[in-house]
Design a protein around this motif. Structure first.
Motif, mmCIF file in Angstrom:
data_model
loop_
_atom_site.group_PDB
_atom_site.id
_atom_site.type_symbol
_atom_site.label_atom_id
_atom_site.label_comp_id
_atom_site.label_asym_id
_atom_site.label_seq_id
_atom_site.Cartn_x
_atom_site.Cartn_y
_atom_site.Cartn_z
ATOM 1 N N GLN A 1 0.826 -1.201 0.000
ATOM 2 C CA GLN A 1 0.000 0.000 0.000
ATOM 3 C C GLN A 1 0.863 1.255 0.000
ATOM 4 O OE1 GLN A 1 -2.814 0.174 3.150
ATOM 5 N NE2 GLN A 1 -4.107 1.639 2.110
ATOM 6 N N ARG A 2 0.459 2.201 -0.859
ATOM 7 C CA ARG A 2 1.185 3.466 -0.957
ATOM 8 C C ARG A 2 0.319 4.559 -0.356
ATOM 9 N NH1 ARG A 2 6.165 1.921 -1.638
ATOM 10 N NH2 ARG A 2 6.396 0.488 -3.356
ATOM 11 N N THR A 3 0.719 5.087 0.754
ATOM 12 C CA THR A 3 -0.065 6.133 1.383
ATOM 13 C C THR A 3 0.626 7.491 1.324
ATOM 14 O OG1 THR A 3 0.918 5.638 3.539
ATOM 15 C CG2 THR A 3 -1.107 4.494 2.971
ATOM 16 N N LYS A 4 1.865 7.528 0.913
ATOM 17 C CA LYS A 4 2.601 8.788 0.950
ATOM 18 C C LYS A 4 2.691 9.473 -0.404
ATOM 19 C CE LYS A 4 5.511 7.409 4.834
ATOM 20 N NZ LYS A 4 6.891 7.209 5.311
ATOM 21 N N GLY A 5 2.188 8.851 -1.445
ATOM 22 C CA GLY A 5 2.240 9.490 -2.744
ATOM 23 C C GLY A 5 2.497 8.505 -3.851
ATOM 24 N N GLU A 6 2.492 9.017 -5.062
ATOM 25 C CA GLU A 6 2.690 8.190 -6.235
ATOM 26 C C GLU A 6 4.167 7.823 -6.393
ATOM 27 O OE1 GLU A 6 0.285 7.085 -8.694
ATOM 28 O OE2 GLU A 6 -0.743 7.418 -6.813
ATOM 29 N N PRO A 7 4.454 6.693 -7.059
ATOM 30 C CA PRO A 7 5.853 6.382 -7.363
ATOM 31 C C PRO A 7 6.508 7.526 -8.129
ATOM 32 C CG PRO A 7 4.446 4.499 -7.816
ATOM 33 C CD PRO A 7 3.532 5.647 -7.502
ATOM 34 N N ILE A 8 7.802 7.645 -7.953
ATOM 35 C CA ILE A 8 8.521 8.758 -8.557
ATOM 36 C C ILE A 8 8.405 8.741 -10.078
ATOM 37 C CG2 ILE A 8 10.726 7.521 -8.622
ATOM 38 C CD1 ILE A 8 12.087 10.149 -7.776
ATOM 39 N N CYS A 9 8.324 7.536 -10.665
ATOM 40 C CA CYS A 9 8.110 7.378 -12.099
ATOM 41 C C CYS A 9 7.861 5.901 -12.373
ATOM 42 C CB CYS A 9 9.315 7.883 -12.907
ATOM 43 S SG CYS A 9 10.765 6.826 -12.734
ATOM 44 N N ASP A 10 7.771 5.533 -13.647
ATOM 45 C CA ASP A 10 7.516 4.142 -14.013
ATOM 46 C C ASP A 10 8.749 3.244 -13.845
ATOM 47 O OD1 ASP A 10 4.934 4.725 -14.633
ATOM 48 O OD2 ASP A 10 5.276 4.950 -16.784
ATOM 49 N N CYS A 11 9.905 3.841 -13.570
ATOM 50 C CA CYS A 11 11.127 3.046 -13.439
ATOM 51 C C CYS A 11 11.247 2.388 -12.066
ATOM 52 C CB CYS A 11 12.359 3.926 -13.675
ATOM 53 S SG CYS A 11 12.384 4.742 -15.279
ATOM 54 N N ALA A 12 10.386 2.775 -11.121
ATOM 55 C CA ALA A 12 10.507 2.239 -9.764
ATOM 56 C C ALA A 12 9.163 2.311 -9.076
ATOM 57 C CB ALA A 12 11.547 3.016 -8.972
#
Length: 818
Positions: A486-497
């Protein structure tokens, strides 16, 4: 016409229209029978298929056209689809089964799908021919409105429905003074009742939007260009731009010319076939089914699925109409509406109102069943209520617990796996993109998806307004259990990670990562990274470990690599630093002499009180900087750009403080410090604010006996007036607060996030507590800024980068490393 051989076995499918409903039908057809049809698509718009739900974000400048594209041109090409963009079909020759488009382009069909959508209703009032009378329906409209916003500041939006309010929100973000004119007593009267409409109005007024309700526009005033509006009561207002958003009308003209049966729209049966010709189908806003037309995404996608089933011969599901629901985010406010707005009697309504908290909930009952729902401010229960409506659940024994659930029984309303398990597989979770519960669950189970970001990439659910994200995360929990990341702090930095900005920063600090390459290795990066993540990591390692971290020039944008802004024709601008906008005669002479020596094409005084030499060739950059003998103004960098000042009390008879002296001091202290995004400061010597401190990242205004400190202003595409942080008496205290505030921003913000967006996200109170109220924390922040300043890089042209960096090809793409 398609260049297929005569031996082909595919039938020819032609679609007129390239919008969301038609393309959803094509996607469903390809899922069911990928080899059945040779497909040709005509789109009158020059853009590929895009998400109209996000047009307000394009208008506001938050997204570009490419960001809302659903199917780019490569998508069509990879699937063998012939796409004609910017080609409007003018004729359907039913006898020959052929369509003819502009430029003489034609295509023959065995099956034809009409998906021509709708167009904006234009009021029949004088003044329609004036310049800057616009509509808000597509990307071209966004471009025209944005262009008008650059020249004018007063806008009027006619129409207080969803489209008009989205347009008004976008115009406010563009810095315009906006008035909405609506002919009804409250906003969104087709979706909301009086209470919700009033609460929406109050919320939008806080954003600066003005309203004229129960007002009928009778004339657009002006001589050649818009000058104002006149109303039925004889009153008038001044404005420079008029946006008409009073409704939509099905585009049925082409079908009528082909003698297909039309009423309000192209009339279709339960299989989406036209009544006149069974080889011709219609879908979307252009259609009329059982006397109804639809303008929301969910019912149009239902139509698309039925069309796909029938046209491919995969069963005979039929379309019986839709129970319409609207889950919307109107200029930042969550709203849900479905079914009836009013009960037959007061006893048929259950409601809860919290005007102070901005929450309103209302259920309408008929014969003991939920027949309507309105949610404002808190829409988490929307799926539960909508499911009750669809399943016609008898709720007579549950009235006390309907709005908030029953804690005693373990039913707490909207949250948790229990509510998810009650949802039917066909329930639409993402109304913006028409994605059902079954599609999301299947994608998780079959595709090995583990994050909400994965689900969005695979299904598009959650990629538009974002209102369905909590439900998507609950579905992930229900399928994966504890393995859900679960991601509660925000979106991934980009599609690479899969890591967020916050997680990347934490890992860099915890593992003492000092290079981009090492950071990517430790964090398990995919491939070489991209133009989104590499510059961010490069900033984070240097921000975290000043002096120790190694800069990676090839993880920088071309402007930052070459220490100059590239212009549209490939030359560069050179902008040296002029502290506080105060230049010496010697500096002016050097600037003039260098401009003459290198035949500079233009010399421009910038908005930041500096002087730009425009049109410098790349090969002359080193020599020009050497000739000037001045420090770089960092006009190209995510760093301190300028400190704008007025002349202050040294010269001005109104001045109360030495603004020029303080501004120059601040600029000399902070020059060269890297920040998540560009930073602009200003210091005004009195409340007349000639240095425009109210629209700067950090603005300081002199007052009698001291200074006022303002933060998070912005004069860009998304203009924002700054917030008052504090008032202080001493100059040294101003400097300490400025340094602490900028260090807090450097450490806490995400790469690329302006102070205006950062403060809006984290809240003014949190910043005030750390920078103003807590003297110890303020001192610690300043000490960390001092350390950074001691170890900052010297002026870039005093220690030129390697020849490899300087001679690398100029690329406009963000990442241009070897």
């Amino acid at each position: 016409m398609n260049a297929k051989t005569m031996e082909r076995t595919e039938k020819r499918l032609v679609m007129i229209g390239n919008g969301m409903a038609g393309m959803k039908a094509i996607e469903e057809i390809l899922k069911l029978a990928p080899s059945t049809y040779d497909i040709t698509i005509f789109g009158a718009d020059r853009h590929p298929n895009y998400n109209r739900v996000l047009l307000s974000r394009v208008l506001a400048g938050e997204m570009a056209a490419k960001d809302i594209t659903l199917n780019n041109e490569d998508w069509y090409r990879e699937r063998g689809i012939t796409l004609h963009l910017g080609k409007e079909v003018s004729e359907i020759w039913r006898g020959q089964r052929r369509v003819v488009a502009s430029g003489g382009v034609y295509a023959d069909y065995d099956r034809l799908v009409i998906a021509t959508g709708s167009s904006a209703v234009i009021l029949n009032i004088p003044g329609q021919e004036l310049e800057n009378v616009l509509t808000f329906r597509d990307i071209s409209d966004c471009e025209r409105i944005k262009e008008a916003s650059r020249r004018f500041k007063r806008a009027a939006v006619i129409g207080g429905g969803l489209l008009g309010l989205e347009a008004a929100g976008g115009l406010v973000d563009l810095g315009m003074d906006v008035t909405v004119i609506h002919d009804q007593m409250h906003l969104m009267n087709m979706q909301l009742d009086k209470t919700a409409g009033e609460m929406l109005k109050a919320s939008l007024e806080k954003r600066g939007i003005k309203f004229r309700l129960s007002t009928i526009t009778t004339e657009i005033l002006g001589d050649g260009s818009v000058g104002g509006l006149r109303f039925s009561d004889g009153s008038a207002i001044g404005c420079d731009v008029v946006i008409q958003a009073v409704g939509i009308r099905p585009n049925k003209t082409l079908a009528e010319r082909a003698n297909l049966y039309c009423n309000r729209g192209v009339v279709v049966n339960d299989y989406m076939q036209t009544l006149t010709d069974p080889s011709i189908y219609a879908v979307g806003e252009c259609t009329e089914h059982r006397g109804k037309t639809y303008g929301l995404i969910a019912p149009l996608f239902e139509q698309a699925r039925i069309l796909a089933y029938h046209i491919t011969g995969h069963g005979f599901k039929s379309y019986r109409g839709s129970v319409v629901s609207s889950k919307l985010k109107v200029s930042g406010v969550d709203v849900f509406s479905a079914g009836e707005l009013k009960g037959a009697s007061p006893e048929d309504e259950i409601y809860y109102t919290d005007r102070g908290g901005g929450v309103y909930k209302k259920l309408v009952l008929r014969d003991g069943k939920v027949s309507g729902a309105i949610l404002f401010g808190d829409t988490n229960d929307c799926t539960r209520f909508f499911q009750m409506m669809q399943d016609e659940v008898d709720v007579r024994g549950e009235r006390p617990a309907l709005l908030f659930g029953n804690p005693m029984s373990g039913d707490t309303g909207h949250s948790g796996p229990a509510s998810i398990s009650m949802m039917a597989p066909s329930t639409v979770v993402c109304g913006c993109n028409g994605v059902t519960k079954k599609e999301i669950v299947d994608s998780i189970a079959e595709g090995g998806l583990t994050t909400r970001h994965d689900v969005t990439k695979k299904t598009k659910a959650g990629g538009s307004c974002g209102g369905c994200i909590p439900l998507i995360e609950e579905l992930l929990v229900s399928v994966l259990g504890s393995s859900f990341m679960q991601r509660t702090k925000g979106e991934p930095i980009c599609d690479c990670a899969e890591l967020t900005h916050e997680e990347v920063k934490k890992e860099i600090r915890t593992s003492r990562l000092t290079t981009v390459r090492r950071a990517m290795e430790v964090m398990g990066w995919k491939g070489e990274g991209c133009g989104t993540c590499r510059p961010a990591i490069n900033y984070y390692v240097q921000m975290t470990w000043p002096g120790e971290a190694k800069d990676d020039p090839f993880s920088r944008h071309v402007n930052e690599r070459l220490h100059a802004n590239i212009q549209k024709e490939g030359t560069f601008s050179v902008i040296p630093r002029i502290y506080g906008g105060a230049a010496t005669p010697d500096e002016l002479m050097r600037l003039a002499g260098t401009a003459k020596k290198y035949n500079v094409r233009a010399v421009k005084i910038t908005g930041g009180q500096r002087i730009a030499l425009l049109g410098i060739r790349k090969e002359d950059l080193r020599s020009v900087w050497g000739e000037l003998g001045m420090k770089s103004g960092y006009a190209y960098a995510k760093a301190l750009r300028t400190v704008k000042t007025c002349v202050g009390n040294d010269w001005c008879r109104f001045g109360t403080q030495d603004s020029m002296g303080l501004g120059i001091t601040l600029e000399k202290i902070l020059e060269g410090v890297l920040t998540p995004a560009k930073v602009k400061l200003s210091v005004s010597g009195c409340p007349r604010n000639c240095a425009e401190s109210s629209i700067k990242d950090l603005g300081i205004v002199g007052i009698e006996g001291g200074w006022e400190v303002y933060i998070a202003g912005c004069a860009g595409v998304k203009a924002r007036v700054s917030d008052l942080l504090c008032a202080v008496s001493g100059r040294e205290e101003v400097i300490e607060i400025a340094m602490a505030y900028l260090e807090f921003y450097r450490e806490d913000a995400r790469y690329g996030e302006r102070t205006s967006a950062w403060v809006k996200r984290v809240g003014l109170e949190r910043i005030k507590k750390s920078v103003v109220d807590d003297a110890g924390e303020r001192r610690r922040l300043k000490e960390r800024m001092d350390e950074c300043l001691r170890k900052r890089k010297e002026d870039p042209w005093e220690g030129p980068d390697s020849e490899e960096v300087f001679s690398a090809p100029i690329e406009i793409t963000p990442y241009g490393g070897p």
